[in-house]
Enzyme design. Structure first.
Site, mmCIF file in Angstrom:
data_model
loop_
_atom_site.group_PDB
_atom_site.id
_atom_site.type_symbol
_atom_site.label_atom_id
_atom_site.label_comp_id
_atom_site.label_asym_id
_atom_site.label_seq_id
_atom_site.Cartn_x
_atom_site.Cartn_y
_atom_site.Cartn_z
ATOM 1 N N GLY A 152 15.292 -6.903 32.542
ATOM 2 C CA GLY A 152 14.990 -5.522 32.865
ATOM 3 C C GLY A 152 15.082 -4.612 31.654
ATOM 4 N N CYS A 153 16.229 -3.982 31.499
ATOM 5 C CA CYS A 153 16.377 -2.947 30.481
ATOM 6 C C CYS A 153 16.394 -3.498 29.058
ATOM 7 C CB CYS A 153 17.631 -2.126 30.757
ATOM 8 S SG CYS A 153 17.526 -1.219 32.327
ATOM 9 N N ILE A 154 16.873 -4.728 28.865
ATOM 10 C CA ILE A 154 16.829 -5.318 27.527
ATOM 11 C C ILE A 154 15.378 -5.573 27.123
ATOM 12 C CG2 ILE A 154 17.416 -7.331 26.129
ATOM 13 C CD1 ILE A 154 19.787 -5.494 26.615
#
Length: 215
Positions: free
Chosen positions: A153-155
């Site tokens: 996701g955010c990585i």
């Protein structure tokens, strides 16, 4: 398609070249907040104990070399939550990540120092809707070491935006994690093939140490 065949396909396509380290790094810790690290308090949390230990050591290494340390957390205003837009419709559990709540606090094992920067974001990428790009540019950063969660996701979103803005994304493998193994492994492969360098954390420690000569 098995992994051997996949690797061969990617080699033929010329994917997987290494960017290498630049001259001026910053360390970005993505979303290591209670809402993602304490399963007893949040349904969105995972078991990131090993990653937290590795991140803590990397933060200490960065500070010793006077490398900027930046944390991000996801947080929304508590009433209308219009700042979350459709992402809150897609992931309703994020609605509990409201400003000043416990779920928005950094994991207590990763406390920020007064000289560290904390960026509040509302979407997956640490760049989207924040001043991260201008902050890094103002510091003349050319290499962004990215740690935290979640890999898929955010990585991944942050890595894609980092290279799009002209920063070398370096991802220490031991410092990233996801809620499940399959999304993590697929994203590690994808990141390393197309968007950044996934490396052993020991390489980053060595990179940080050699920069001390430039202080």
């Amino acid at each position: 398609m098995n992994q051997e065949a996949t690797d061969a396909l990617y080699r033929r396509a010329g994917l997987g070249h290494k960017l290498g380290f630049g001259d001026c790094p910053a360390l970005l810790i993505v979303d290591m907040q209670v809402g993602f690290t304490d399963p007893a308090k949040s349904s969105l949390a995972g078991d990131f104990n090993d990653q937290i230990g590795a991140i803590g050591e990397l933060v200490s290494s960065a500070r010793a070399s006077k490398i900027p340390v930046i944390f991000t957390v996801i947080a929304y205003e508590p009433v209308s939550q219009v700042d979350g837009n459709l992402w809150l419709k897609k992931i309703p559990a994020l609605r509990s990540f409201v400003l000043e709540s416990e779920l928005v606090k950094l994991d207590p094992r990763l406390e920020a120092d007064p000289g560290d920067l904390i960026i509040y974001k509302r979407f997956a990428s640490a760049f989207f809707g924040t001043d991260l790009n201008s902050t890094l540019s103002g510091l003349a950063v050319d290499t962004l070491v990215i740690a935290g969660c979640t890999t898929s996701g955010c990585i991944r979103a942050t890595v894609v935006d980092a290279i799009s803005y002209g920063f070398r994304p370096i991802v220490p493998l031991e410092t990233i994690g996801d809620r499940a193994a399959n999304p993590h492994q697929a994203s590690v492969f994808d990141i390393d093939a197309k968007y950044g360098d996934v490396v052993a954390v020991d390489l980053v420690h060595g990179y940080f140490r050699q920069l001390q000569a430039c202080l």
